[in-house]
Design an enzyme around this catalytic site. Structure first.
Site, PDB file in Angstrom:
ATOM      1  CG  HIS A 139      29.602  73.746  66.210  1.00 32.50           C
ATOM      2  ND1 HIS A 139      29.459  72.402  65.970  1.00 32.50           N
ATOM      3  CD2 HIS A 139      28.796  74.380  65.306  1.00 32.50           C
ATOM      4  CE1 HIS A 139      28.611  72.231  64.950  1.00 32.50           C
ATOM      5  NE2 HIS A 139      28.190  73.416  64.545  1.00 32.50           N
ATOM      6  CG  ASP A 176      22.654  72.599  64.463  1.00 32.24           C
ATOM      7  OD1 ASP A 176      22.336  73.797  64.616  1.00 32.24           O
ATOM      8  OD2 ASP A 176      23.507  72.212  63.633  1.00 32.24           O
ATOM      9  CG  HIS A 178      26.286  71.955  61.226  1.00 32.17           C
ATOM     10  ND1 HIS A 178      25.323  72.943  61.179  1.00 32.17           N
ATOM     11  CD2 HIS A 178      26.878  71.927  60.015  1.00 32.17           C
ATOM     12  CE1 HIS A 178      25.346  73.505  59.972  1.00 32.17           C
ATOM     13  NE2 HIS A 178      26.271  72.919  59.250  1.00 32.17           N
ATOM     14  CG  ASP A 264      21.437  73.851  61.120  1.00 31.40           C
ATOM     15  OD1 ASP A 264      20.862  72.950  61.752  1.00 31.40           O
ATOM     16  OD2 ASP A 264      22.537  74.313  61.474  1.00 31.40           O
TER      17      ASP A 264
HETATM   18 ZN   LIG Z   1      24.126  73.831  62.636  1.00 26.78          ZN
END
Ligand SMILES: [Zn+2]
Length: 368
Positions: A139, A176, A178, A264
């Site tokens: 991120h 991931d 996200h 995740d």
């Molecule tokens: Zn994540």
């Protein structure tokens, strides 16, 4: 086949302070341990040790990334800001990216660990590798820490492969849950890096990772987003890997494949609502191993990102490591018996529609 594994005890010492979930403590947030804690990573590493899998890996050592390496991605002002806050006892890299004293040193060691694992694979000291680094990185943007991430570990490993290790083209597969916004941000106008992100649709960051975001200028077509509906499980992920990820890699023909390996999307994760189990992660790893064998002599480097279920992450990680190692016998995952037979784990029609939208972008991926 040989597999490298990289871990450093100092990764567990990265201090995210107190909080609840992804929020730091303060106001009405009663302090407990911050959700991005060492537990998931340490337990993943410990399960590898207990099962004997760690002994079958070549253990790789981490090193800190040098300033000039970090500056391939980040701005000098941002790097200095992180150093200053770290020396003053800690701070926040920008948005939900807390760190304590020595935060800079550990973050530089995470970026350097990702680079060291990439070096080992590019130099053929090992066939593939897993770098269990912390803090995560996907991120982080050029001048902004976000979502627990300080430096863009996976993006920095890609830049290192290209600028110091002889790779002309790099593919990054971000599984991931996200969106890999930092990686997209780094390479959006760069056609030498194929950045693929599969993520829960519009989870974090919001308004990021749309299927229609496919790169610009020199990078046109080299960004692929596969936003999946909440509740997606092994069937949806397998379909997305077979129908979008593997064909994109075959078309792009990178010199190395990097994986932003967040665990995740797991069934038990507290920060997302996907439903992947350890056989699902193993299947994704197998598809990538096969694609990498076809186009880049098997060069595959996994760099750890998120994953917040301390109970389930170790088994998902072990399943991935078994695929990398090519072992026949399997560690028994006690969760599998409970999860198998649950409804909606196969591909659902609305998930199929989401994957079809991403498939439509394949024709734009630069071809070699
Ligand atoms: Zn994540």
């Amino acid at each position: 086949m040989s597999t490298g594994f990289l871990w450093d005890e100092r990764y567990a010492w990265h201090d995210t302070g107190t909080g609840a979930g992804f929020m730091s403590a303060g106001g009405l947030v009663e302090p407990e341990m911050h959700g991005e804690s060492p537990a998931t990573k340490r337990r993943f590493r410990n399960l590898l040790e207990v099962t004997g899998l760690l002994d079958r890996c070549l253990q790789l050592g981490a090193r800190p990334a040098r300033d000039e390496e970090l500056l391939r991605l980040h701005t000098p002002e941002y790097l200095q800001r992180i150093k200053d806050m770290s020396a003053a006892g800690g701070g926040d890299g920008g948005e939900l990216a807390p760190f304590g004293a020595n935060g800079y040193e550990v973050a530089a060691l995470a970026a350097g660990g990702a680079m060291a694992a990439t070096e080992a694979v590019m130099r053929r000291e090992v066939d593939n590798a897993y770098a269990l680094v912390r803090p995560p990185g996907h991120h982080a943007e050029r001048d902004l820490g976000r979502g627990f991430c300080i430096f863009g570990n996976t993006a920095l490993a890609a830049l290192h492969a290209r600028e110091a290790l002889g790779a002309e083209r790099v593919a990054i597969v971000d599984w991931d849950v996200h969106h890999g916004n930092g990686t997209e941000h780094a390479f959006y106008e760069d056609g030498s890096v194929l950045a693929i992100s599969l993520h829960q649709d519009n989870l974090y960051p919001v308004d990021s990772g749309r299927v229609t975001d496919t790169g610009e200028g020199e990078g046109a077509g080299a960004t692929l987003n596969v936003p999946l509906p909440p509740g997606s499980s092994n069937g949806a992920y397998e379909a997305a890997f077979e129908r979008v990820v593997a064909p994109a890699i075959r078309r792009f023909r990178p010199d190395v494949v990097l994986v932003a390996s967040g665990l995740d999307a797991s069934m038990c994760d507290p920060f997302a609502v996907m439903a992947v189990t350890s056989p699902g992660f193993a299947r994704m790893a197998r598809i990538l191993l096969d694609a990498a064998a076809e186009v880049c002599d098997g060069r595959l480097v996994l760099i750890h990102e998120g994953g917040y279920s301390s109970a389930h992450v170790p088994f998902c990680g072990v399943a991935v490591m078994e695929e990398l190692l090519g072992t026949e016998e399997r560690v028994e995952d006690p969760f599998t018996a409970v999860f198998s037979g649950m409804a909606y784990m196969d591909l659902q029609p609305h998930q199929d529609v989401a994957i079809q939208r991403a498939e439509a972008n394949l024709a734009g991926v630069p071809e070699r």
